[in-house]
Each structure stands twice: as structure tokens, then as C-alpha cells.
Design an enzyme around this catalytic site. Structure first.
Site: not given
Ligand code: CS2
Ligand code: MN
Length: 356
Positions: A207, A245, A272, A317-318, A331
Site C-alpha cells: 500500500h 490506492c 483502492h 476506499d474511505h 469505514y
Molecule cells: C489506508 C490504510 O487504505 C486504507 O484504508 O487507510 O490503513 C491501509 O489499509 C494500510 O496502509 C494497508 O496496509
Molecule cells: Mn488505501
């Protein structure tokens, strides 16, 4: 691609498998054993049991996010070898349970960094946000407290209280680690785990660092095209791949996201996809997934993924916190479900227009 949602397990998540199952087009979850600490071996029994639980809901486990890497490995301490042995054991147990995707990160001390987890937007929703000014004015130890306050009682991934109690000690571990050293430590780790990945066909998907630059003076390397290609070449095995991501690479406006996706053809194992809205180059917030709500062209991002033949799991993602939901910031169910539906819509349109 396969549309998925991240799920933290029934003990930790406010969202249920039943709800996820009802989001149109979502067939898998990305999950983890949220109560394991970095460095611990994941037992075959525990993996088996979460797998059965997910399957009983009509979904399946599409991958793990994350198997976290112990700081001794990232910092290159002598005890890293025993933690790598444990990591290999976990990968073997996952492989034997038929799980073939593992997302992880190589960020020192902190995982993602945000300065607000509930910034209010004009529509009344709340979102995660970042300003460089706030980071510059903050002690790293204080950061944890401010995040925990607004987290609706949940423990945010990468911000485990036990680790945060030792923030000062953790910083000290990296006092001699610069970017070059971090690259070398990553290579050391990857070279040792590749044989078990080959044996069980496990795709490792790193990531990106979020935000994609150094924070609090800590080194960060998974930040741009040049560095990620360096990483792909330094351990040139298809199992050494990436989580693309958009919201993390996209924090740096110089990163051309569709171009990065194209340059990583064959090595993107997980995606993501989310949008950001910039108020200035160092002040951004996590907008709704729709292109029109933020600064990214989500159509171009999805099109690039389509064109490289991306076939792995993808997840919104978020999400924003909307409709009075109370959940772990980023989430909740509602906005991520909207995100999944939107991304599925883009994909269908791209697929159909390219077939013609
Ligand atoms: C990030 C990270 O993608 C996400 O939600 O906020 O928390 C991600 O899950 C980690 O960096 C992966 O190891
Ligand atoms: Mn991410």
C-alpha cells in the site's frame, strides 16, 4: 475486477456481512485478524474460522488487508529475522486456506496520517482530512490522542493504542534509517518472503504511503512512480506487486494516476479507488467517490485499470460519514456502498463502450 468491501470482523466492525452482501455487485470482503499484533503468527485455525464465517454469509475472502509488518523489519534490526519467519508462517497458513492476496505497508511508525477524522463539509457529511500546517504544529504523540477522540470509539487501523504508547521509542528505532536504508530493508524482507509466495501463489500488494511524502521527518518511499517502479525491479517477481490506492498516491498532485496505473501493468494486485478534494496543495479532504465532488477524474482512473486488464479485487476506499451513521471514520456502510455502486457503473460503461 471483483468489487469488494473492507470488513474488520464481527467483533470490530459496525457493518455486518449481511449488509455487505446486499450491496449490488459486491461479492467479496477484504478482511484481517484485527486483534493480532504486527509480528504475530496467524494460526491456521483462526484464518479458517473467519473464512467460514464470511462464506456462511454468501461472500468470500478476496484478500487480507493487512498483515502488518513489524517495525523491527522496517527498521532493519537484528531481531527482524525471527519476525520474518513468523510472517512467512502466516503467509503459509493463508495460502493453505486458499487466500492469495495480502496488502501491507512499509510506513515507519504510523500508517496513514490525517489531521482530522471528522471535518464537516457543506452537505453536513463528515470526512477525513489533512493539512500540512496542522502536522507541522503537532507533536507526533499528540496526533494519536486527537485521532482517538473523534474515532467513535473504534481503534483506527495502524493506530493501535499499545503501539502509540511507545511512539517516542518507535521514532528512535528509525533515527538511522533514511529512504535508501528503508528501500534496502524492504528488499531484504521481500527476498525472504518471495519463495513462500511462489509456493502458495500469494500476491503481495504494498500500500502506498499516505500522504505520499515524509511526515514528522520519518522516511517514506512508496510515494511516486519512480520509487514504485524501483521497488518492482529490485525484486522482479510478479508476486511482488502493489495496491494501487488513488487516494494515497493522489495526495501528491504531481502523481499522474492513470499514467502510474499503466506503468504498473501486471503488478497491480489490488485497487483502492477514492477521490480527494484539495483546498490547497497541502489541505485536502476525502470527498465522495464521484469525479464531480473532488479533483480526480475517476473515469480515467477506472479506464486505465480496465485497459491494463486489471482483474484483482477493487474496493471503494474511505467513505464520508452520512445519514447519521456512527462507525469507524472512513469505514461506514452508506458512503462506501454508494462508492461501490458508482465504481461498478463506471466499469460497466467502460466495458461496454470498449467492446463496441
Ligand atoms: C489506508 C490504510 O487504505 C486504507 O484504508 O487507510 O490503513 C491501509 O489499509 C494500510 O496502509 C494497508 O496496509
Ligand atoms: Mn488505501
Amino acid at each position: 475486477m471483483e468489487m469488494t468491501l473492507r470488513w474488520y470482523g464481527s467483533k470490530f466492525d459496525t457493518v455486518t456481512l449481511k449488509q455487505i452482501r446486499q450491496i449490488p455487485g459486491v461479492t467479496g470482503v477484504i478482511t484481517t485478524l484485527y486483534d493480532t499484533k504486527p509480528g504475530e503468527v496467524w494460526s491456521r485455525e483462526r484464518i479458517h474460522s473467519i473464512k467460514k464465517e464470511v462464506e456462511a454469509s454468501g461472500l468470500h475472502i478476496s484478500g487480507i488487508e493487512s498483515v502488518n509488518v513489524h517495525d523491527a523489519i522496517k527498521a532493519g534490526l537484528p531481531e527482524r529475522d525471527s519476525y520474518i519467519v513468523n510472517y512467512i508462517e502466516t503467509l503459509k497458513n493463508l495460502g493453505e486456506e486458499g487466500i492469495h492476496l495480502v496488502c501491507y505497508n512499509f510506513m515507519p511508525v504510523f500508517d496513514w496520517t490525517r489531521t482530522e477524522v471528522a471535518r464537516r463539509r457543506a452537505d453536513g457529511s463528515t470526512v477525513l482530512a489533512y493539512t500540512q500546517e496542522a502536522v507541522d504544529a503537532l507533536q507526533p504523540e499528540k496526533m494519536f490522542a486527537s485521532i482517538a477522540e473523534d474515532a467513535n470509539g473504534s481503534i483506527m487501523p495502524g493506530w493501535e493504542p499499545e503501539r502509540m504508547e511507545q511512539v517516542k521509542e518507535l521514532f528512535a528505532l528509525y533515527s538511522n534509517v533514511d529512504e535508501e536504508k528503508l528501500f534496502i530493508n524492504l528488499k531484504y524482507f521481500l527476498e525472504r518472503i518471495m519463495p513462500v509466495c511462489d509456493q502458495y501463489n500469494i500476491n503481495m500488494a504494498i500500500h502506498p504511503d499516505d500522504p505520499a511524502w515524509s511526515v514528522f521527518g520519518l522516511p517514506r518511499i512508496i510515494v511516486n512512480k519512480e520509487n514504485i517502479l524501483r521497488m518492482m525491479h529490485m525484486v522482479d517477481n510478479p508476486h511482488n506487486g502493489v495496491t494501487f490506492c488513488s487516494g494515497s498516491y493522489g495526495t501528491n498532485r504531481k502523481n499522474n494516476l492513470p499514467d502510474m496505473i499503466r506503468s504498473l501493468k501486471g503488478r497491480i494486485h489490488f485497487a483502492h479507488v477514492r477521490n480527494l478534494k484539495f483546498n490547497s496543495p497541502t489541505d485536502f479532504e476525502e470527498a465522495a467517490h464521484l469525479s464531480s465532488d473532488g479533483d480526480f477524474d475517476m473515469y480515467e482512473i477506472m479506464k486505465a485499470l480496465y485497459e491494463i486488464g486489471f482483474c484483482g479485487p477493487i474496493r471503494p476506499d474511505h467513505g464520508r460519514m452520512i445519514w447519521d451513521e456512527v462507525a469507524m471514520p472512513g469505514y461506514g456502510l452508506y458512503d462506501r456502498a454508494l462508492g461501490a455502486a458508482y465504481l461498478n457503473g463506471l466499469w460497466e460503461a467502460i466495458e461496454k463502450s470498449q467492446r463496441r
